[in-house]
Design a protein around this motif. Structure first.
Motif, PDB file in Angstrom:
ATOM      1  N   THR A 101       6.553  -0.780   4.378  1.00 14.79           N
ATOM      2  CA  THR A 101       5.547  -0.856   5.428  1.00 14.79           C
ATOM      3  C   THR A 101       5.529   0.464   6.182  1.00 14.79           C
ATOM      4  O   THR A 101       6.550   1.165   6.247  1.00 14.79           O
ATOM      5  N   SER A 106       0.484   0.014   8.812  1.00 15.17           N
ATOM      6  CA  SER A 106      -0.043  -0.806   7.724  1.00 15.17           C
ATOM      7  C   SER A 106       1.100  -1.335   6.877  1.00 15.17           C
ATOM      8  O   SER A 106       2.214  -0.821   6.920  1.00 15.17           O
ATOM      9  N   ALA A 107       0.800  -2.353   6.085  1.00 16.03           N
ATOM     10  CA  ALA A 107       1.788  -2.933   5.183  1.00 16.03           C
ATOM     11  C   ALA A 107       1.211  -2.996   3.784  1.00 16.03           C
ATOM     12  O   ALA A 107       0.000  -2.883   3.580  1.00 16.03           O
ATOM     13  N   GLY A 112       5.814  -6.436   2.325  1.00 17.86           N
ATOM     14  CA  GLY A 112       5.583  -5.429   3.362  1.00 17.86           C
ATOM     15  C   GLY A 112       5.202  -6.047   4.690  1.00 17.86           C
ATOM     16  O   GLY A 112       5.616  -5.581   5.756  1.00 17.86           O
ATOM     17  N   MET A 113       4.418  -7.137   4.632  1.00 19.59           N
ATOM     18  CA  MET A 113       4.051  -7.828   5.870  1.00 19.59           C
ATOM     19  C   MET A 113       5.264  -8.464   6.537  1.00 19.59           C
ATOM     20  O   MET A 113       5.409  -8.433   7.765  1.00 19.59           O
ATOM     21  N   GLN A 116       6.992  -5.748   8.213  1.00 20.71           N
ATOM     22  CA  GLN A 116       6.248  -5.320   9.398  1.00 20.71           C
ATOM     23  C   GLN A 116       6.470  -6.260  10.577  1.00 20.71           C
ATOM     24  O   GLN A 116       6.486  -5.821  11.733  1.00 20.71           O
TER      25      GLN A 116
END
Length: 359
Positions: A101, A106-107, A112-113, A116
């Protein structure tokens, strides 16, 4: 602490007080001295870029700051150290295929989210909490120079591509997108690494002339016509020898034919690195001939961001006087004026122009 908060896409940043970050094991809290405002920040904040972000969020992608507190796993960092806050956060539970991320920005994918949601808030704030390995020491600097050191944020992206391509001193490089923000930084970085020559194509004639003025005969500029075959031959013709490596840094608005014109100018056994944004907003894919890649033994690879050690290496280029931060024209805004900074960055992007927020 005071921060600029993005609560809803399409709405101005809210300048407000919020709790200061609390440190955990494997983390560092940094006092933010200067944070870059990317030229396309407005497109992220209004949703045009369609980035994966979890709102509300303090945005801000990278910073220069001083260590406030560090966790028990930090063996070298100490309070007051000047550091680059690397926004590229990698998950630690799979070294082979880590999720990534960009903190405060952004991710990529569900992993990645999830990352984040923990390393959530970025650098448009008085303090930021980052992973220990993302607080990378840059040595002593004058506080007045902190904003200019934010140029690391721009130069590290093409530097990551050049390292991935194993670019060597004495080679010839073609920078596709040379008149843009990242492209112009790539020209400067490649020359600092010892490039024999950098071929710089583009349509922006004043920007091309500026590159020539700054760097002299080691840069060969090419005004693009829009005809793919003609442009490719002109790029080859202006180089003092076969083009060893091509790096593409064109923005989403560019066409795939512009990319291909540059990519296929590389010599047999050459290398190509794709780092731009073409196709991110839809449109045609990049069509490269299979026989050309195979028979000419072309290496084509994508590269997103840069490796952690790139920060230390680039700091060395700057300290050695090979890479001059004086090329960058910096406009600084107070944190209270973060919305004005975003508007200024959008209206004043381009080569060697930088907008920063100074909390």
């Amino acid at each position: 602490m005071k921060a600029a908060i993005l609560k809803t896409l399409g709405q101005p940043l809210d300048i407000a007080e919020m709790p200061a970050p609390e440190i955990g094991t494997g983390e560092v809290v940094v006092n933010v001295v200067a944070a870059p405002v990317l030229s396309y920040a407005n497109e992220v904040f209004n949703g045009k870029r369609r980035y994966m972000i979890d709102l509300p969020m303090v945005p801000g992608c990278g910073a220069i700051g001083r260590v406030r507190t560090s966790g028990p796993d930090a063996t070298h960092l100490k309070q007051g150290d000047w550091v680059f806050c690397d926004p590229t956060v990698r998950s630690r539970d799979d070294a082979l295929i880590p999720d990534i991320t960009l903190q405060g920005w952004s991710a990529r994918g569900e992993g990645g989210m999830r990352l984040q949601r923990h390393f959530h808030d970025g650098t448009f704030a008085e303090q930021v909490r980052i992973p220990t390995e993302n607080a990378i020491r840059i040595g002593e600097i004058d506080t007045r120079d902190a904003a200019r050191w934010c140029a690391l944020n721009t130069m590290l992206v093409p530097y990551g591509g050049l390292l991935a391509a194993n670019f060597q001193a004495g080679e010839i490089l073609l920078v596709s997108g040379a008149t843009g923000n990242f492209g112009s930084a790539c020209v400067a970085t490649a020359l600092a690494m010892g490039a024999h020559c950098v071929v710089a194509p583009g349509r922006n004639e004043p920007a091309l002339a500026d590159l020539k003025r700054r760097f002299g005969d080691r840069v060969q500029t090419v005004k693009l016509s829009g005809n793919e075959d003609d442009d490719r031959e002109r790029m080859r013709a202006c180089a003092p020898g076969p083009i060893d490596c091509v790096i593409d840094l064109l923005p989403p608005s560019a066409t795939t034919t512009t990319v291909r014109a540059a990519v296929m100018a590389v010599r047999p056994y050459g290398r190509v690195v794709l780092m731009g944004g073409v196709g991110m907003l839809g449109g045609d894919g990049l069509d490269l001939p299979y026989p050309w890649i195979m028979r000419n033994d072309i290496t084509v690879r994508g590269k997103w961001m840069y490796s952690p050690e790139a920060v230390t290496r680039m700091t060395g280029l700057i300290r050695a006087g090979l890479l001059d931060l004086g090329h960058f024209d910096v406009t600084a805004f107070a944190l209270d004026d973060a919305n004005e900074a975003v508007a200024h960055a959008a209206a004043n992007g381009g080569p060697f122009r930088m907008t920063v927020v100074r909390p």
